[in-house]
Scaffold this motif. Structure first.
Motif, PDB file in Angstrom:
ATOM      1  N   THR A  91       0.855  -1.183   0.000  1.00  0.00           N
ATOM      2  CA  THR A  91       0.000   0.000   0.000  1.00  0.00           C
ATOM      3  C   THR A  91       0.891   1.233   0.000  1.00  0.00           C
ATOM      4  O   THR A  91       1.835   1.317   0.784  1.00  0.00           O
ATOM      5  N   ILE A  92       0.591   2.195  -0.884  1.00  0.00           N
ATOM      6  CA  ILE A  92       1.348   3.447  -0.892  1.00  0.00           C
ATOM      7  C   ILE A  92       0.868   4.303   0.276  1.00  0.00           C
ATOM      8  O   ILE A  92      -0.303   4.665   0.355  1.00  0.00           O
ATOM      9  N   VAL A  93       1.781   4.612   1.194  1.00  0.00           N
ATOM     10  CA  VAL A  93       1.418   5.318   2.423  1.00  0.00           C
ATOM     11  C   VAL A  93       1.937   6.752   2.450  1.00  0.00           C
ATOM     12  O   VAL A  93       1.525   7.542   3.312  1.00  0.00           O
ATOM     13  N   ALA A  94       2.847   7.098   1.553  1.00  0.00           N
ATOM     14  CA  ALA A  94       3.340   8.474   1.448  1.00  0.00           C
ATOM     15  C   ALA A  94       3.817   8.696   0.019  1.00  0.00           C
ATOM     16  O   ALA A  94       4.330   7.778  -0.627  1.00  0.00           O
ATOM     17  N   ASP A  95       3.651   9.939  -0.451  1.00  0.00           N
ATOM     18  CA  ASP A  95       4.010  10.228  -1.841  1.00  0.00           C
ATOM     19  C   ASP A  95       4.170  11.731  -2.007  1.00  0.00           C
ATOM     20  O   ASP A  95       3.208  12.480  -1.875  1.00  0.00           O
TER      21      ASP A  95
END
Length: 212
Positions: A91-95
């Motif tokens: 899961t992408i949690v920061a970007d």
């Protein structure tokens, strides 16, 4: 879906850090519950990436399931990457970049000749890097290379449904962080492409950081 999201993780607390030289491959593992950051060190660098299950490397990132379930062709904070068995992988949690390509694919010697010129055949490409990473890891083979994610790469979809390679929207120090939902093998090609603006015609290093 949320987009730009910064991280509270301290790079000094990372359990692993590795700089991938410009145009080179990298392969490693991220355990379930760990967080991995892909860091664009100098900006405008494409980081082609594939994911596989450690327990069963035939379980791999599936772009069709991922895009269908989130209803978006781009990835950013909140995006869940699904496997070909329908299970969440990461899961992408920061970007801090805001959008990552899932459609442009990996450059290859063959595609370079079709897109650009016959004399580009000799040029190093992401598919070569993936093959080198497979050989180094030992659990993966040529047949395991599928459709990849191009982190930081800007490939807009035209109104006619085509794709264009444009200047990157990333910059020096921008990153994307993913939380592993299972033990995963991460296979990266730090893209060596010199024929389109995905790297600003100048491939640069990227860094991988992992936290427990």
């Amino acid at each position: 879906m949320s987009s730009l999201t910064s991280s509270k993780l301290n790079p000094d607390a990372a359990v692993s850090r590795h700089v991938i030289p410009a145009g080179e491959p990298w392969v490693g593992e991220v355990k379930a519950g760990q967080t991995v950051r892909l860091l664009d060190l100098e900006g405008n660098q494409a980081v082609d990436t594939l994911f596989y299950g450690v327990a069963n490397p035939k379980e791999r990132y599936d772009p069709q399931r991922t895009l269908r379930r989130q209803g978006n062709v781009y990835l950013t904070t909140g995006s869940v990457l699904y496997s070909n068995l329908g299970r969440p992988m990461l899961t992408i949690v920061a970007d801090t970049c805001g959008r990552h390509d899932t459609l442009g694919g990996a450059c290859a010697q063959e595609s370079n000749t079709v897109r650009y010129a016959l004399d580009k055949l000799h040029m190093h490409a992401c598919r070569d890097n993936f093959l080198c990473g497979c050989l180094h890891d030992g659990r993966l083979a040529k047949g395991d290379i599928g459709a990849n994610i191009n982190f930081f790469m800007n490939v807009p979809v035209t109104p006619e449904g085509g794709l264009t390679f444009e200047d990157g929207i990333s910059g020096a120090g921008k990153y994307v962080e993913l939380r592993a939902e299972m033990d995963v093998i991460v296979l990266i090609s730090n893209c060596p492409q010199l024929n389109n603006p995905c790297n600003g015609y100048n491939p640069t290093p990227a860094e991988v950081l992992i936290w427990d």
